[in-house]
Design an enzyme around this catalytic site. Structure first.
Site, mmCIF file in Angstrom:
data_model
loop_
_atom_site.group_PDB
_atom_site.id
_atom_site.type_symbol
_atom_site.label_atom_id
_atom_site.label_comp_id
_atom_site.label_asym_id
_atom_site.label_seq_id
_atom_site.Cartn_x
_atom_site.Cartn_y
_atom_site.Cartn_z
ATOM 1 N N GLU A 1 -53.864 -3.847 -60.940
ATOM 2 C CA GLU A 1 -52.925 -4.877 -61.391
ATOM 3 C C GLU A 1 -53.566 -5.995 -61.619
ATOM 4 O O GLU A 1 -53.013 -6.831 -62.484
ATOM 5 C CB GLU A 1 -51.646 -4.707 -60.219
ATOM 6 N N LYS B 1 -48.172 -5.328 -52.145
ATOM 7 C CA LYS B 1 -48.190 -6.126 -53.469
ATOM 8 C C LYS B 1 -47.072 -7.424 -53.283
ATOM 9 O O LYS B 1 -47.080 -7.903 -52.232
ATOM 10 C CB LYS B 1 -47.633 -4.900 -54.379
HETATM 11 P P1 PGA Z 1 -48.620 3.450 -55.118
HETATM 12 O O1 PGA Z 1 -49.667 2.079 -55.064
HETATM 13 O O2 PGA Z 1 -48.986 4.094 -53.609
HETATM 14 O O3 PGA Z 1 -47.341 2.903 -54.957
HETATM 15 O O4 PGA Z 1 -48.860 4.597 -56.050
HETATM 16 C C1 PGA Z 1 -50.943 2.189 -54.640
HETATM 17 C C2 PGA Z 1 -51.625 1.039 -54.882
HETATM 18 O O5 PGA Z 1 -51.470 0.275 -55.953
HETATM 19 O O6 PGA Z 1 -52.351 0.641 -54.073
#
Ligand code: PGA
Length: 250
Positions: free
Chosen positions: A96, A11
């Site tokens: 997202e 991210k």
């Molecule tokens: P997370 O995120 O492992 O922090 O839950 C997964 C993702 O958004 O791909």
């Protein structure tokens, strides 16, 4: 037999220098050879990570791409640019991006086709919100997302595309789907791909689970028959990512 994949989704985290430190740490800890390990990193880190993973088993992934080759799209990154620096995978349609950047199923499909045009494998994210799950429309939602994302793909492309089932309520919450919940939807995704491209194809397509995967729950989730690995957010930013890759399937 589908090859297991563990992909990290960093991210908007890590500067280029921090990225190199993390890759160096992971290189020492990862000891599984028979798995596709992918690091999907911010565009600014791609070149540094590409150099750090040379002569390792780790593959380079991006978090996004634009569906045009070039032009007046300020701030965007094209498949041609990604290709030139050795990107092998790209995340498309993460929840997202769908919610903050208004990516819809049509845009997701355009990006999937563009990635394939340049030989980059898309990791297509699908998933329901908590409200959709409570309303009992999870499967309907997922089927629409899969059908629209994979529209106009060839059989070969449908075999190599990677689908990540990520329930939105499980992302970054520490509350992962149960093994059975995740398996149920991954099975439905495979069924849907089978309806579109035939069972021979759907048996080859890799389907990942994502949403609060960590070194403790990975082995049970990945042992489910239709789950071929994971897309990992938070835990991919630390040493725990190596535990997920190294997890022995129970
Ligand atoms: P997370 O995120 O492992 O922090 O839950 C997964 C993702 O958004 O791909």
């Amino acid at each position: 037999m589908r090859k297991r994949m563990v992909a990290g989704n960093w991210k908007m985290n890590k500067t280029p220098r921090e990225a190199v430190d993390l890759v160096n740490l992971l290189k020492d800890k990862i000891d599984k050879e028979d798995i596709d390990v992918v690091l999907c990193v911010p565009a600014i880190n791609l070149i540094a990570v590409a150099e750090s993973i040379l002569h390792t088993n780790i593959k380079l992934g991006a978090e996004n791409l634009h569906y045009e080759n070039c032009g007046a799209y300020t701030g965007e990154t094209s498949a041609t640019m990604l290709k030139e620096i050795g990107v092998k995978y790209v995340i498309v349609g993460h929840s997202e991006r769908r919610s903050y950047f208004k990516e819809n199923d049509v845009i997701v499909n355009k990006k999937v086709l563009k990635a394939f045009e340049y030989g980059i494998i898309p990791i297509v994210c699908v998933g329901e919100s908590l409200e959709e799950r409570e309303d009992g429309i999870t499967i309907e939602k997922i089927r629409i997302q899969v059908k629209k994302a994979l529209k106009n793909l060839t059989d070969k492309q449908a075999e190599s595309v990677v689908i990540a089932y990520e329930p939105i309520w499980a992302i970054g919450t520490g509350k992962h789907a149960t093994n059975e919940q995740a398996q149920e939807i991954c099975f439905e995704i495979r069924k849907c791909i089978g309806e579109m491209f035939g069972e021979k194809v759907s048996e080859k397509t890799r389907i990942l689970y994502g949403g609060s995967v960590n070194g403790k729950n990975a082995n049970e989730l990945f042992a489910m028959p239709d789950i071929d690995g994971g897309l990992v957010g938070g835990a991919s930013l630390k040493e725990d990512f190596a535990n997920i890759v190294n997890a022995d399937i129970v």
